[in-house]
Each structure stands twice: as structure tokens, then as C-alpha cells.
Design an enzyme around this catalytic site. Sequence first.
Site, PDB file in Angstrom:
ATOM      1  N   SER A 542      -7.811 -21.119  12.332  1.00 50.54           N
ATOM      2  CA  SER A 542      -8.065 -21.688  13.708  1.00 50.54           C
ATOM      3  C   SER A 542      -7.016 -21.952  14.736  1.00 50.54           C
ATOM      4  O   SER A 542      -5.973 -20.967  14.756  1.00 50.54           O
ATOM      5  CB  SER A 542      -8.507 -22.548  14.285  1.00 50.54           C
ATOM      6  N   ASP A 628     -18.951 -17.573  15.665  1.00 51.95           N
ATOM      7  CA  ASP A 628     -18.343 -18.737  15.490  1.00 51.95           C
ATOM      8  C   ASP A 628     -18.364 -18.899  17.228  1.00 51.95           C
ATOM      9  O   ASP A 628     -17.591 -17.349  18.160  1.00 51.95           O
ATOM     10  CB  ASP A 628     -16.985 -18.333  15.712  1.00 51.95           C
ATOM     11  N   HIS A 663     -17.679 -21.030  12.580  1.00 46.63           N
ATOM     12  CA  HIS A 663     -16.481 -21.621  12.492  1.00 46.63           C
ATOM     13  C   HIS A 663     -15.229 -22.291  10.895  1.00 46.63           C
ATOM     14  O   HIS A 663     -15.254 -21.961  10.434  1.00 46.63           O
ATOM     15  CB  HIS A 663     -15.831 -22.190  13.841  1.00 46.63           C
TER      16      HIS A 663
END
Length: 694
Positions: A542, A628, A663
Site C-alpha cells: 500500500s 481495490d 486491497h
Amino acid sequence: MSLPTPPAAPKRPTTTEQLGRTRTDDYAWMKDDNWQQVLRDPKALRADVREHLEAENAYTKAVLAGTEALQAQLFAEMKGRIKEDDSSVPSPDGPWEYYVRYDVGAEHPIHARRPRQGGAEQVLIDETKLAAGKAYFHVGATSHSPDHALFAWAADTQGSEYYEIRVKDLASDEEIAAPIESAYGDFCFSPDSQWIFWIWRDENARPSKVLRRPARGGDDVLVYEEHDEGMFLGVGVTSDDSHVVIHVGNQETTELWLVPAADPTAVPVVAEPRRLGVKYSLDHWTDRWVIRTNDDGAVDFKLCVSQADVPAKATWRDWVAHAPGRYITGFAAYAGHLVRAERVDALDRLVVMDRAGGEHTIAFDEEAYALHLEDGFEYETTLTRFVYQSPTTPRQWFDYDMASRERTLRKTQEVPSGHDPALYVARRLQATAPDGAQVPITLLMRKDVAMDGAAPVLLYGYGSYGHAMEPSFSIRNLSLVDRGWIWATAHIRGGSDKGWGWFLDGRKEKKPNTFTDFIACAEHLIAAGYATNGRIAAYGGSAGGMLMGAVANLRPDLWGAIIAAVPFVDVLNTMSDTSLPLTPPEWPEWGNPLADPAAYDLIASYSPYDQVAARAYPPVLATGGLSDPRVTYWEPAKWVARLRDHTTGDAPILLKINMEAGHGGASGRFDFLKEIALDYAFAIWAIDKGWKQA
């Protein structure tokens, strides 16, 4: 034998003029203009984009075909360290105790309760049954009603973080009314059990409204609407059940609204109006409010109290003064006690306070460890629960009597395949950053590893949003450590490992400190004899994936492999696209390149995608999720295409997109391990130069 030929991503240049600056993006076409619909229905993805992503997946599979046996072995090892029929320590609430447990082989848990004094189990929901036939299934939140008559849960079936909230009558074991749709994964029952407060996600996946619905079904009523697209929303109830609290905030500013439990349909009242840069949280402690805040220059936060009905700033009185370097991370309130959590130099401690003004500290002696409170349901109790762990010590759950100071071990994490802490050592090092800052590094290794630099090292980092990298126990990391690797965690700026000031020194104009801190950690490991240049695998996800992209550009020579999971690498384009869910809320973290030329230039100077240039990049594995909403699939896809186009070396650059997840990757507890096994197998393969032997 040579590596397969990678997919050739066509170039379709798109030029953008912004604040007098011009940039050209050859791969902007990978962003499906219909991305909002793709979040809700992945089958809506444009055909040419799908074809390209599937070609990338096939290429990665072909390149790593020789690691499939290793991946299977790594997965089996990690799965073998999980107690398959594990269960949580029951949490008491009135006549019941609530817990979560797994059946052997199950990907998802069962939520259940049983009478507190003993009796038969009642299953609340079985996630495995609810997930049947679905490629993705994730429960983001659950709650029983305070009167124990209802149970509600929020489920996401795409990975897009659009949730449905469903409610079950526990007497009939039947769902009641229609589900709540397009919800954020956060909700709460009112203390009288009559209402559910929930958050609506708009068409751009942003939380923008708090609504109230009768708990047993009925029409929704708007309670609060947030017009600033840069704010997130949350809902909850105070520890003493006196108020429903609506949380409005972003990384630097907070505003809380209160609804009295005695009148849950009342119009909410603001506690303290938002002021730029001021964060606060609060809880009601029977006869007073306790406020945690950074106001008045309290960088590492202080605690205040207020005895007003509405705790506006004018009523706050300092209680636990600000002490630089002692970061107050939170607190938990009980009828007779309050427990505050603190972090000093990347180590946690708990301080128990009583109403008479006395206090004592709960701490441990290991060189590196993590300690945190667990949420409970009961207020009128002297018991609190905390979890202790370290890189060598599995998790331990303790019940702690705040009055008698008696500590009761309730559970120790079982490792079925075996774990002997005596075989390992955890160490805490300090690297010196270019500006002189001391950056902690936590190491985990076997005691028999020679300190000659020959051991491969995995260096993990994040460094954003004030998230600290806790020195925790991981059943996954042992698969590398048991192969002679050293696992190193870099506690770099941008996180709050050394306090909130540590975060502030790694954001906006100081963001480059995050990257140079990470490089300093790698250089220190080399200088101290733990590592060798080119035998370090860098790993982050991320915003930590942005870190991976930045250090790949800054010092490609240091790394033998880079693993970037759901990497936020297209920073300039994303922060310039106001339609994306997280763009306005992220401006306090990175700056606004649409309005601020200095922010544009700063982001452009480190944005991994924009800074890709002609240099010899190390082997790279980038991963992503099609659904995501946080780091969209096209960020890693574009980055990989540009890396391949510019690299002057022959190291492979790979992309793996999960076409059925978001995600967090795969939703099942075992399926997720397969993704980690891929990451680790790639690291081993890359460090061992498997790609040169292909």
C-alpha cells in the site's frame, strides 16, 4: 533457457497540463473510465484491460513456474503453524459470553455465544456458509444489540469495500427486514437496542452520510451529512453507554458529534468544532468526559477532562500533561479505572489510572515487543484484557485486574507444528538517518545465523499515516527465518513508532525522510555485518508500496528483490484525480497538487511512477486487486509497464493482479497465505538469482 517474453503494453500517450506543468502518461489507458462500476461488478472491466492483466498474470506464473513446489511448501509450513480449530478468548457481556471460533479446514470463522454460567453454544453466524459460492467474502464488522436480542454484520462480497449490513433475530434465528446496502463497514446499535446507526458510501466510494434505521427494519433517517470530501466518518458508542458518537476526521483534523443515548433520535451536537491541525478523541467516564488531543502544541498528545454536558474546548482541563517522546496512543474507560496506552521509543506500555488519582504501569522486559488493549463489552468491571507478543514470543492474552493487579494468562497462541522461542533472537538496532535521526530496526533471526553478512535479509517498511510497525509475532515470517534469513522491520518516519512527531517528520514536505530512513536502515545492516549489498529483499504494501517504488528509484543497487504489494506508486496522477475515493482525504498526507505548485513539484520529485528512469532495476514483484478502492489496480499495472520500458538491466519485473479481490487480497485465512507464499518464494528465487538460471 531464457525467461518468457513479457506482455508488451501499448503506449497511448495522454498529456496533462496542470498548474503550468505538463506531464505525459503512456499508460493512462489502463484505467477503466468505468472503474466505479468495476468495483461493484468486476465483470464490467473493459476487454482490452482485462486481456492485458490476464496476460501479466500468465507471464508471472510462467516465470515463477519453477517456484511452485517452493510456494506449496511455504504455504504448508505457514498453514501448519495455524491451529485450525482455534477460538478466541470469550468476552463476557451480561448473561452471555461472545467469541469467534474456526472449524478444522474452514477459511472463515463462526461467531457464537454461550451462557456466561455455562450452557449450550448458540451460533450467531457461520461465515463459511455465508461465503459459499462466492469468490470473495469478508465480514468487516459485527455487533450484538445491547439487549442481546439481535446480531448484525457487515459483509463485502467483491473486495470493493461496499458492504451490506444484515440483522438477525436471535430468538428465531432468522434475518429480519431488508439488508442495508452501499454501506461503509462501520455501524453501531443505539444503547437502547432500538436503532442502527450506519454510514452510506456514495458513488465514488466515499463515506458521506450517517443514517439511522430501526434495528428491526424500517426507513432510514439522515442523521449527519459531511460535505467535505476530505473527511472520513465513523460511528460508535461511549464506554458508559451514555452517547452515540459520530466521528468526522482525516489525518490531521477531527470533529465529533454527540447523540444522547436517552434520546437517540435527537439532532447531534458538536463537541468541539473542527480546527485545522487539531485532533481529538473522547469517551464518557460516568461523570466526566476524557479527551485525548494534540491541541495547544501537545505533539505527542495529552489527556484532558471536562464535566460539561457538551465538552467544548473551553471546558477542557489538562489531566495527563503532554510529555515529548511519550506518545499517548489511546485509552479505555471502565467504571472505576481508566487505562491509557503509551509508546516510547517504539515500545508499548499500559498505565492503569483510578478515580482517586493513583496509577501504575504494565510493562515487559524484552528488547522488542508489542502490547495492546483488547476491546471488551463491560463497563462495570475491574478486568481489562491485553495481548502481549514479541518477534520470538507467540501472542498471549491476559486478563488483568486493575484493582488487585493480578494478571491471569487466558490463552497462548498455539503453533501446532511447533515453535521454540529459544532458537531465535530478537534485536533492536539504531540506524542513523542523513539528518542524524536515530531510526529503530527490529531484527528476528535464528541464534545460529553467522554475523558475516552472508544471510539474506528481508527489510520491511511502511512509514505513512502514523501507523506504527509493531514488533509482533508472525507465523509467516518464520518460513524465511527458518531458512536462514534475517527479518528486519524498519521503524521509519511517517509512522508513529517514536511518537506523533515521528509521523509529522515523514509527511508532506518531509515525506522524503521516509525513503532515506529506509535506505539508512539497509546501509546500517550492511555496515553492522547483518547484510550484504544486493542480498536484501525490500518489502512493503500500500503506502509501503510507494516506499518500495521510491527506494527502487533512489538506490536500485541495494536490493536483490523488491516486493510491492498493492503499491501506491502513481501518486501524482492519483492525487490529481478528485473522483477517486481517497484523493481529497489524502491531501493532508501528501499535499494537493491541483492547488499547490509546491505540492505538485514535491510529489513529482518522489512519485515512483513519475521517477522511473533508465537504470538497472532489481527483480520486482508488484501485486494488486481488481476491486481495490484504495490503491486501484492500474497503479501497479502502469508502474510495471513503465519499469520494463526503462530498465537497463535484465532482471524480471512481474505483476500479479487478483481478479477476485481488493486491497486486502484473498479473504480466506488460508487462501491469503498462498499470496504470502508467492511473495516469499519470489524473494528466495530473486536473491538466489533463480532468474539468471532460467
